[in-house]
Structures are given as C-alpha cells and as structure tokens.
Write an enzyme that holds these catalytic residues in place. Structure first.
Site, PDB file in Angstrom:
ATOM      1  N   ASN A 162       0.860  -1.179   0.000  1.00 33.97           N
ATOM      2  CA  ASN A 162       0.000   0.000   0.000  1.00 33.97           C
ATOM      3  C   ASN A 162       0.897   1.231   0.000  1.00 33.97           C
ATOM      4  O   ASN A 162       1.353   1.693   1.049  1.00 33.97           O
ATOM      5  CB  ASN A 162      -0.911  -0.013   1.224  1.00 33.97           C
ATOM      6  CG  ASN A 162      -1.927  -1.139   1.163  1.00 33.97           C
ATOM      7  OD1 ASN A 162      -2.903  -1.059   0.416  1.00 33.97           O
ATOM      8  ND2 ASN A 162      -1.689  -2.197   1.937  1.00 33.97           N
ATOM      9  N   GLU A 163       1.156   1.725  -1.186  1.00 34.53           N
ATOM     10  CA  GLU A 163       2.092   2.827  -1.376  1.00 34.53           C
ATOM     11  C   GLU A 163       1.441   4.161  -1.013  1.00 34.53           C
ATOM     12  O   GLU A 163       0.225   4.238  -0.795  1.00 34.53           O
ATOM     13  CB  GLU A 163       2.562   2.859  -2.840  1.00 34.53           C
ATOM     14  CG  GLU A 163       3.296   1.600  -3.296  1.00 34.53           C
ATOM     15  CD  GLU A 163       4.739   1.537  -2.793  1.00 34.53           C
ATOM     16  OE1 GLU A 163       5.079   2.264  -1.840  1.00 34.53           O
ATOM     17  OE2 GLU A 163       5.517   0.762  -3.367  1.00 34.53           O
ATOM     18  N   PRO A 164       2.239   5.245  -0.926  1.00 32.80           N
ATOM     19  CA  PRO A 164       1.667   6.568  -0.685  1.00 32.80           C
ATOM     20  C   PRO A 164       0.506   6.859  -1.627  1.00 32.80           C
ATOM     21  O   PRO A 164       0.576   6.597  -2.832  1.00 32.80           O
ATOM     22  CB  PRO A 164       2.855   7.503  -0.945  1.00 32.80           C
ATOM     23  CG  PRO A 164       4.047   6.684  -0.558  1.00 32.80           C
ATOM     24  CD  PRO A 164       3.716   5.286  -1.005  1.00 32.80           C
TER      25      PRO A 164
END
Length: 640
Positions: A162-164
C-alpha cells in the site's frame, strides 16, 4: 518507571511501541506471541488465522517459529495463513517470488497444510485479478477475519504494498509500485529495470480488521520512517500512519529503528535526563541547529525554550557549557589523521607516537576506500605513514555484463596484436555472449564471467591505490569466501573469513585500522566485513598478541550516510586540491561510473555523493561556529 512517567516520555507517540535491544530479541518475542495465540486457540478447538509478511524483517520470526515446531512441538495444522502481497507478474518458482520466500523461510519447516496457505497469485491474466482479489477478501471473512497481522514497513511508509496515496479503506487489489520501493528491491532482481512495476496487495482496510496488528522494524535505515509513522500526522503520503487509528496495533522495534523517536533522539524534550558528556554534546549541537545560531551564541533563553533548562541548572552557566562543547568539537579537527609528531596529543584525536604508524585500511568493496576516506588515505601516505589497503571482497556482482564483453574484446585484439591467435579467448568470449544473451535477472554468472568482473574491479582498485601513493606490495586482495557465491545473496561467514583477516593483521601489525562503519549499506556487505575485522582482532588479543593493545580501530562512512556531528571523534579537513585528488582516485573505478549496477536509493554518482557529503560535514561544523573548510572526512573510534 511509573505509568505517569512512561506516559510523559512517550507523549509524542500515537501508537503503542515496544523497543528491544536487537532484532533477534524482538523477533523471538513476536514469534512467542504468535505461538501463544496458536496454542490458546488450539485449546478451544479453533483455527488461528494469520496475516504474514515477507522481506528481511520477519525472517527472524519465521526462524523462531520453525524452531518452536521442531524442538517444542508447536503444531501449525490448525493455522490458516494469508500473505500480504506478491509482485505482478511473478512465477511462484522465481527466486524473487513470495511463494518461494515463504516456503524457504517457514512453510517447508513446519506442519502447515498446503490448503491452508494463501498467497496472491502473480500468474493470473490481468482481467482475472479483480475477481481473485474479491475472493481473497471473502476467504478471510469466511474464517472470521485475521487473528493477527504481521507487518513490516517500507521506506515510503508502505505496509504491504500500500504505497503513498493508498486509501485507508482499501481492499485487496492490483497496485503500481513506488519508484523507491522498486529501487530498494533492485538487488534481488539484478537491477531496477527488472523489478515488476505492479503487485497484488491486501488493502489497508483489510489489515485494519485484524484483531491484532504487529508492525516490526529493524535497523537505522527504518528510523526516519518509523518516526513519521509513530509520531507524525495521519497522511496518505505515509500509509503506515493510518495505523494510528487502530486500537489493536503495536510497533515492535529494535534500538536502531527507534533511535529517532523523541524519547530516544531528543529525550530532554520529554523527561529529565542524566546529563553525561555525550548527551550534553548531542543536545547542544541539536539546539544550535534548531535555533540556527553558532554554539557560542546560545543563550539561557534558548536552553529554557527548548527543553534544556535542566542542563543549564545542573551544569551551567550555559556559556561555560557552550565553550566546553565548542572545544570538544574543535579537538576533533585534525590535519594529522595518523597523529601529529612531536606535539601535545592530549587534545588531539590520535596519538603523536609512533610518529610513523603502520596503517591498514580495510575496504569492503574495491572502491569504498577512496569513496569514503580517499582524502585521508592520500594524506596518510603523504605524511609518511606505512599504509596498506585490503580489499575484502572482489565486488564481482557489481559489474555490467557489457563491460565483460568489452574487456574480452580488448583481450582478444591484444592477443592477436602480439602474435597470439586468440582462438581460445574467442571461444570463451562466444560462450559468454551466448550466456549473457539468455541470462535471467539475478542468474548466477559463469565462473569465467565472475572472474572477468573480479579482474575489472581488481585492476581499478590497484589504479586507485597506486594513485593514492601505494606500492603494489601494500595492496592486498582478500576475496573473502563469504562473498564469492556469485549471487547477490552471500554465503554465511565462516572461520576461514576470520582466519584470512587475522593472517593479514598479523602480517602488518597495524597501529591504526580503518574499517567501514557504514551499516546502512543496502547490500549488507559492510557490516559483515566489519564484524569479521572485529572478531579477528578479538581473537588475536585473546591469543596474546600484544601489538593489538596499541591498535586503534577507526570507522568511516561510505556512500550513504555520514555520522551525526555529535558522534564524530576525528574530522579530517580537505583542501580544494585534496578534494580534487580524491575525485580522481574515485574516477579510477570506471566500472562504477556513470551508473553503478546497484546504486541504492541515490541516483547520484558515487563521486558526487562523496564530494557533497564531505562538503556537508564541513558546512555543519561551520554552522556550529567552527572554521569553514572546503570538505571534511569523519571518523569514529570503535573500542573492540
């Protein structure tokens, strides 16, 4: 410690945090927590549903769980697991696959039923992924949700993948990987260009539903992002901050990962401190940088307004504290890294005697010596010391394949130019070309290719050391066995690595040893090499080698991060001419210009990193009110 004091000390922390001495101790604690959960649920006839993570962080936990199964009878037959993520596309048999990772690190060593193992499928056609993700969520819900979710944290603040920008209510889905995440994974894939751009990941919303969430982080590389996750504002730019909204989360850290939390980094802001010399120096330097004043201009008002009133009361007046810290910093600066002959050395970082010292510089890779301390290296030679350099590894994994072909083509042409037929070389060359043409990411090179890559690095190291002023008999190539696997994943250290190092130390009997103390090296080679050196010195001392008592070990930092100013014990200033000489020494390593195979998370060339880091160290001293030098190389003494 009373509960009130603990609450005050941790008041900046927005989630529960437990800090252990090291990652081994922390990993065992988490493993035993999982084992207790499994046994508790087995006792009432229920399955345990675990969310599992991959990467280096949970390996110690999995090792301990496997030991508990093997030696203490912990059974996993009633355990169901769901992994956080998988690269896409990815074959389950690929070396980088999380299926393979979980098998090698856990599942092959316990009695879990294969039907109870769930990992996102990296082989699916793109159009089938949405349905797969919905089914993944449904399976978790059907089992009553996750009992415990194990997490690591990426340097972008990602949990899972879950990236930025990820939403707090996101579910399992296909995502695009952040560039920093791909750079961090580049070594596993033989270069960033081979890292998949996408992954399937459990969502933050899915993770949030777990009844317990344990986020683990080890070593100083994670300290900055850990502080943001624990003490920062909730933001989609740092997805781990969403965990602040959970009542079921705990961060489990080692001391290095916790180092930037307020209670450890700037403890005077949250508690009364024992003001020893080291903490005083750290606090005064911090205050100077915070209020942007030289140390000698700090006032009592500055101390009082920034949590340091207690220091002023206990050790003041504050101007005397300022002078003391200023003098300590002044005494770290020396143009004589081998000690200044015939001088009072009581205020200098190195001893005056013997005037000409035997010096042994250890370089983990063939270019760390000149990148990290090239100016000091050259100055030690210029000042008449008996300097040796030892290249601990061949560095043969960090050479581009096309360089191998280029050097082979040169060798073939040279052979023919001196009347040799070159046919044997031509045959080997054709085999190399054929292998490279079909080579898979991170595939182990043939022995011939490994040798050529090692020869390239060796010839460059010789050129750099000669430029620094060394004769060939003072240049040593150890080729420590732990490194020579031909793979990015190295072999375990054995006694042979230590024995080879002991033999060299015994041959030189140095008064000074310089070694890489850059433990944030993303490849891990530096800390392995450093531990070999310190173990070799300890064994020599235990064997009664008296010269070891007079051998000082200085740590330098490499291409990643400099020591904090308060840590520095010797700062060697470089003139503009010495900066230029250092740059030329680095340029001798042509295979690492203009773009090295494994640059880490910094795209700048190594010489640029080194030059700017050395200039920044000098600038930091200048801002504290000391002399403004062109550049500085910094060292910390290690007591073994």
């Amino acid at each position: 410690m009373s509960r009130l004091n603990l609450l005050e000390e941790t008041r900046y922390e927005k989630v529960p945090v437990t800090v252990y001495k090291d990652q081994q101790e922390a990993s065992k604690a988490v493993a035993h927590r999982i084992a207790e959960l499994i046994r508790r649920k087995q006792a009432i006839g229920e399955k345990t549903v675990l969310g599992l993570a991959t990467g280096a962080t949970p390996v110690g936990v999995y090792n301990e769980l496997a030991r508990l199964h093997r030696e203490e009878g912990l059974s996993f037959r009633d355990v169901v697991t769901f992994n956080l993520d998988e690269y896409y596309p990815m074959q389950p048999t690929a070396p980088q696959s999380y299926v393979r990772f979980m098998d090698e690190n856990l599942f092959n060593h316990i009695d879990i039923e294969k039907a109870n193992v769930h990992i996102p499928d990296g082989t699916l056609p793109l159009e089938e992924i949405p349905a797969f993700c919905l089914e993944y969520e449904r399976k978790i819900e059907k089992l009553g949700g996750l009992d415990l979710q194990v997490l690591g944290i990426g340097r972008t603040g990602h949990i899972g993948f879950n990236e930025p920008g990820s939403a707090p209510n996101s579910g399992t889905r296909l995502v695009t990987l952040d560039d920093l995440t791909r750079r961090d994974a580049s070594r596993d894939f033989g270069g960033k260009e081979n890292v998949p751009t996408k992954a399937i990941t459990m969502g933050i919303g899915t993770i949030f539903k777990a009844r317990e969430i344990v986020l683990m982080a080890w070593n100083g590389k994670k300290a900055s992002i850990v502080r943001k996750a624990v003490e920062g504002e909730i933001s989609g730019e740092v997805p781990a901050t969403y965990l602040q909204l959970s009542d079921n989360v705990e961060f489990v850290l080692d001391q290095d990962a916790a180092a930037e939390l307020t209670r450890f980094g700037t403890p005077w802001l949250v508690k009364d401190c024992v003001w020893d010399a080291q903490l005083t120096r750290k606090a005064v330097i911090w205050l100077s940088n915070t209020v942007k004043k030289p140390i000698l201009k700090l006032t009592e008002e500055d101390y009082n307004a920034h949590g340091m009133a207690q220091l002023g009361v206990n050790r003041g007046p504050v101007y005397n504290i300022n002078i003391d810290v200023f003098n300590q910093l002044q005494h770290t600066i020396t143009g004589w890294p081998g000690g200044k002959p015939n001088s009072d050395d009581s205020g200098r970082p190195e001893r005056a005697n013997p005037a000409q010292k035997r010096v042994l510089i250890f370089s983990p890779h063939p270019d760390d010596d000149v990148i990290s301390m090239g100016g000091t290296f050259i100055r030690l030679v210029d000042q008449g010391h008996d300097v040796h350099v030892a290249y601990q590894t061949s560095g043969n994994t960090a050479v581009w394949d096309d360089d191998v072909l280029r050097y082979m083509e040169f060798a073939i042409d040279f052979s023919r130019s001196i009347g040799q037929d070159g046919e044997t070389l031509s045959s080997v060359y054709e085999q190399m070309r054929a292998f490279i043409a079909r080579k898979q990411p991170n595939q182990v090179d043939t022995r011939e290719i490994q040798d050529v890559k090692a020869f390239i690095r060796k010839s460059e190291a010789i050129a750099g050391a000669r430029y620094a002023g060394l004769s060939d008999d003072h240049i040593h190539f150890q080729a420590l066995p732990f490194y020579e696997s031909g793979k990015t994943k190295k072999n375990p250290v054995t006694d042979r690595d230590i024995e080879l190092t002991m033999e060299l130390l015994q041959k030189v009997k140095p008064h000074q040893v310089f070694a890489a103390g850059d433990f944030e090296d993303p490849h891990g080679t530096h800390i392995v090499c450093f531990n070999i050196i310190t173990e070799a010195l300890r064994r020599l001392r235990a064997a009664g080698e008296t010269w070891v008592e007079d051998c000082w070990l200085w740590m330098y930092r490499g291409a990643w991060h400099e020591f904090e100013t308060h840590e520095i014990e010797m700062a060697v200033p470089l003139s503009p001419q010495e900066v230029e000489r250092k740059r030329i020494a680095i340029f001798k390593h042509q295979s690492q210009k203009d773009r090295p195979v494994f640059p880490g998370d910094d795209e700048r060339e190594f010489w640029v990193r080194a030059q700017e880091r050395n200039r920044e160290t000098a600038r930091r001293y200048d801002h504290l009110g000391l002399a403004d030098y062109e550049a500085m190389e910094a060292f910390v003494r290690f007591h073994y």
